[in-house]
Design a protein around this motif. Structure first.
Motif, PDB file in Angstrom:
ATOM      1  N   PRO A   1       0.823  -1.220   0.000  1.00 14.76           N
ATOM      2  CA  PRO A   1       0.000   0.000   0.000  1.00 14.76           C
ATOM      3  C   PRO A   1       0.855   1.267   0.000  1.00 14.76           C
ATOM      4  O   PRO A   1       1.885   1.339   0.674  1.00 14.76           O
ATOM      5  N   ALA A   2       0.414   2.265  -0.757  1.00 17.49           N
ATOM      6  CA  ALA A   2       1.166   3.518  -0.886  1.00 17.49           C
ATOM      7  C   ALA A   2       1.464   4.186   0.459  1.00 17.49           C
ATOM      8  O   ALA A   2       2.573   4.712   0.650  1.00 17.49           O
ATOM      9  N   PRO A   3       0.518   4.201   1.417  1.00 21.78           N
ATOM     10  CA  PRO A   3       0.828   4.830   2.706  1.00 21.78           C
ATOM     11  C   PRO A   3       2.020   4.181   3.418  1.00 21.78           C
ATOM     12  O   PRO A   3       2.802   4.866   4.079  1.00 21.78           O
ATOM     13  N   ILE A   4       2.158   2.860   3.282  1.00 20.50           N
ATOM     14  CA  ILE A   4       3.300   2.180   3.905  1.00 20.50           C
ATOM     15  C   ILE A   4       4.591   2.542   3.177  1.00 20.50           C
ATOM     16  O   ILE A   4       5.631   2.792   3.797  1.00 20.50           O
ATOM     17  N   LEU A   5       4.537   2.588   1.854  1.00 22.92           N
ATOM     18  CA  LEU A   5       5.721   2.986   1.080  1.00 22.92           C
ATOM     19  C   LEU A   5       6.142   4.410   1.441  1.00 22.92           C
ATOM     20  O   LEU A   5       7.337   4.700   1.571  1.00 22.92           O
ATOM     21  N   ASP A   6       5.166   5.270   1.620  1.00 21.20           N
ATOM     22  CA  ASP A   6       5.468   6.661   1.991  1.00 21.20           C
ATOM     23  C   ASP A   6       6.108   6.739   3.376  1.00 21.20           C
ATOM     24  O   ASP A   6       7.045   7.527   3.590  1.00 21.20           O
ATOM     25  N   ARG A   7       5.628   5.919   4.307  1.00 18.42           N
ATOM     26  CA  ARG A   7       6.227   5.906   5.646  1.00 18.42           C
ATOM     27  C   ARG A   7       7.652   5.383   5.607  1.00 18.42           C
ATOM     28  O   ARG A   7       8.542   5.935   6.271  1.00 18.42           O
ATOM     29  N   TRP A   8       7.880   4.324   4.812  1.00 18.39           N
ATOM     30  CA  TRP A   8       9.247   3.824   4.677  1.00 18.39           C
ATOM     31  C   TRP A   8      10.146   4.895   4.063  1.00 18.39           C
ATOM     32  O   TRP A   8      11.305   5.050   4.458  1.00 18.39           O
ATOM     33  N   ASN A   9       9.621   5.634   3.105  1.00 21.49           N
ATOM     34  CA  ASN A   9      10.413   6.714   2.511  1.00 21.49           C
ATOM     35  C   ASN A   9      10.821   7.730   3.577  1.00 21.49           C
ATOM     36  O   ASN A   9      11.993   8.133   3.654  1.00 21.49           O
ATOM     37  N   GLN A  10       9.877   8.131   4.403  1.00 18.28           N
ATOM     38  CA  GLN A  10      10.170   9.103   5.453  1.00 18.28           C
ATOM     39  C   GLN A  10      11.267   8.596   6.387  1.00 18.28           C
ATOM     40  O   GLN A  10      12.197   9.333   6.740  1.00 18.28           O
ATOM     41  N   GLU A  11      11.139   7.340   6.804  1.00 20.96           N
ATOM     42  CA  GLU A  11      12.091   6.780   7.770  1.00 20.96           C
ATOM     43  C   GLU A  11      13.474   6.580   7.155  1.00 20.96           C
ATOM     44  O   GLU A  11      14.499   6.847   7.797  1.00 20.96           O
ATOM     45  N   ILE A  12      13.520   6.110   5.909  1.00 19.22           N
ATOM     46  CA  ILE A  12      14.817   5.868   5.264  1.00 19.22           C
ATOM     47  C   ILE A  12      15.522   7.188   4.953  1.00 19.22           C
ATOM     48  O   ILE A  12      16.733   7.323   5.161  1.00 19.22           O
ATOM     49  N   VAL A  13      14.773   8.171   4.461  1.00 17.02           N
ATOM     50  CA  VAL A  13      15.364   9.494   4.196  1.00 17.02           C
ATOM     51  C   VAL A  13      15.914  10.096   5.487  1.00 17.02           C
ATOM     52  O   VAL A  13      17.001  10.685   5.501  1.00 17.02           O
ATOM     53  N   LYS A  14      15.176   9.921   6.565  1.00 17.12           N
ATOM     54  CA  LYS A  14      15.623  10.423   7.873  1.00 17.12           C
ATOM     55  C   LYS A  14      16.955   9.799   8.267  1.00 17.12           C
ATOM     56  O   LYS A  14      17.876  10.493   8.741  1.00 17.12           O
ATOM     57  N   VAL A  15      17.099   8.498   8.070  1.00 15.93           N
ATOM     58  CA  VAL A  15      18.344   7.801   8.407  1.00 15.93           C
ATOM     59  C   VAL A  15      19.489   8.276   7.518  1.00 15.93           C
ATOM     60  O   VAL A  15      20.596   8.540   7.993  1.00 15.93           O
ATOM     61  N   LEU A  16      19.235   8.394   6.219  1.00 15.54           N
ATOM     62  CA  LEU A  16      20.298   8.784   5.290  1.00 15.54           C
ATOM     63  C   LEU A  16      20.766  10.221   5.518  1.00 15.54           C
ATOM     64  O   LEU A  16      21.879  10.582   5.133  1.00 15.54           O
ATOM     65  N   ARG A  17      19.922  11.040   6.145  1.00 16.52           N
ATOM     66  CA  ARG A  17      20.289  12.424   6.449  1.00 16.52           C
ATOM     67  C   ARG A  17      20.875  12.576   7.843  1.00 16.52           C
ATOM     68  O   ARG A  17      21.318  13.665   8.214  1.00 16.52           O
ATOM     69  N   ASP A  18      20.885  11.498   8.602  1.00 14.84           N
ATOM     70  CA  ASP A  18      21.448  11.529   9.953  1.00 14.84           C
ATOM     71  C   ASP A  18      22.955  11.749   9.862  1.00 14.84           C
ATOM     72  O   ASP A  18      23.653  11.011   9.155  1.00 14.84           O
ATOM     73  N   PRO A  19      23.504  12.778  10.535  1.00 16.32           N
ATOM     74  CA  PRO A  19      24.934  13.088  10.420  1.00 16.32           C
ATOM     75  C   PRO A  19      25.856  11.915  10.738  1.00 16.32           C
ATOM     76  O   PRO A  19      26.866  11.707  10.061  1.00 16.32           O
ATOM     77  N   GLU A  20      25.509  11.152  11.768  1.00 11.35           N
ATOM     78  CA  GLU A  20      26.346  10.014  12.154  1.00 11.35           C
ATOM     79  C   GLU A  20      26.351   8.941  11.069  1.00 11.35           C
ATOM     80  O   GLU A  20      27.400   8.368  10.730  1.00 11.35           O
ATOM     81  N   VAL A  21      25.181   8.679  10.497  1.00 12.35           N
ATOM     82  CA  VAL A  21      25.077   7.685   9.427  1.00 12.35           C
ATOM     83  C   VAL A  21      25.822   8.169   8.189  1.00 12.35           C
ATOM     84  O   VAL A  21      26.554   7.405   7.548  1.00 12.35           O
ATOM     85  N   ARG A  22      25.643   9.442   7.845  1.00  9.45           N
ATOM     86  CA  ARG A  22      26.329   9.997   6.674  1.00  9.45           C
ATOM     87  C   ARG A  22      27.842   9.867   6.823  1.00  9.45           C
ATOM     88  O   ARG A  22      28.536   9.477   5.876  1.00  9.45           O
TER      89      ARG A  22
END
Length: 325
Positions: A263-284
């Motif tokens: 479902p699109a809402p789940i894909l959108d939530r995964w997008n939010q969470e993954i983008v958040k991780v990839l923008r995390d300074p420690e992860v970067r």
């Protein structure tokens, strides 16, 4: 209960059921274990990126994410598994350039990357680095080219599988230098690197996380990187482009995808969470130290990116007449 009250109760109950059903169907995080499927063996760039990102992602959503390595067929086994797999968001894929944008031009796949897999977000990208065993006698890119031009298949190069980024990078380079090189496919970066260290083939367009430890020990000699500019973590290694082949560029990348039936809402939530991780300074910082550049995108941006990559590599497949091995 009179008829009017019964009807009112029935309508209220029905409305509650309708409102609750989609919510239950779109729980986030999923109510069962979450798996991140990777199409290559442990120890390579895909595995390193997946484990680093999965750890932080799990911390953020409060649930352990299991990294599941499904190596084989250049990553196609993993992609087919996810395309036909869970649709509730409990299975996500660290997809890769080969199965998503190269393999469809080489063979008939049991899945369509653009129809059976849904984009979530870009993951990471990086240039490869052409490396040879330090005992090979090859010291420069010019040496490598000279050896390749002596006779057909005089030089062999490894890849993480037929249709993978490392395979097509080698084919693009062969096209540039007007020589034929022998392709040796493996199930991942780690086993390919082991055999390069053992001297079983000439060179390998390796991912930085796989190559860097052996460059530091001197067991491998770097000849060139495949981006248009030198990476900050390899400032002394020239690019192929500046070594006599202007415009040469071959970037490797991984993205996050899921079954298209999710479902699109789940894909959108995964997008939010993954983008958040990839923008995390420690992860970067951690990814950058591995030679990987975070690439967070919207779902639409990933689709556009994949479409352009598919067109580019499809042209190379046709020109080189590359078929599945």
């Amino acid at each position: 209960m009179n008829k009017r009250h019964w009807l009112r109760w029935a309508l209220v109950a029905s409305a509650a059921t309708i409102a609750t059903a989609p919510t239950l169907a779109q729980d986030f995080p999923p109510r069962k274990a979450v798996t991140m499927v990777v199409g290559f063996a442990p120890g390579g760039a895909a595995d390193a990126a997946a484990r680093l990102i999965a750890k932080k992602l799990g911390e953020n959503i409060g649930q352990t994410i299991i990294v599941d390595n499904k190596a084989g067929a250049g990553g196609n086994i993993a992609h087919q598994l996810v395309a036909n797999g869970a649709t509730d968001g409990s299975t996500i894929l660290l997809g890769s350039i080969g199965p998503l944008t190269i393999a469809p031009h080489m063979m008939k796949l049991p899945y369509d990357p653009f129809k059976d897999l849904a984009p979530i977000s870009g993951g990471v990208y990086f240039p490869n680095v052409l490396v040879v065993n330090s005992n090979s006698g090859i010291k420069t890119l010019a040496d490598f080219v000279a050896a390749a031009r002596k006779q057909k298949d005089a030089v062999s190069f490894a890849s993480t599988g037929s249709g993978s980024a490392s395979h097509l990078t080698g084919e693009l380079f062969a096209l540039q230098i007007k020589a034929d090189m022998l392709h040796v496919p493996y199930k991942g970066g780690a086993p390919a690197m082991q055999d390069l260290l053992a001297g079983r083939f000439t060179g390998y367009f390796a991912a930085p996380p796989t190559a860097l430890p052996h460059l530091e020990t001197g067991k491998l000699t770097p000849l060139a990187t495949t981006g248009l500019t030198r990476p900050a973590y390899m400032p002394n290694i020239p690019t192929v482009a500046e070594s006599g082949y202007p415009g040469f560029e071959a970037l490797n990348w991984y993205s996050f995808n899921a079954s298209a039936k999710t479902p699109a809402p789940i894909l959108d939530r995964w997008n939010q969470e993954i983008v958040k991780v990839l923008r995390d300074p420690e992860v970067r910082d951690s990814l950058t130290k591995l030679g990987l550049t975070p690439h967070p995108t919207s779902r639409a941006e990933l689709t556009s990116f994949m479409t352009k990559e598919s067109a580019k590599w499809g042209a190379i497949v046709r020109e080189r007449k590359i078929a599945a091995e």
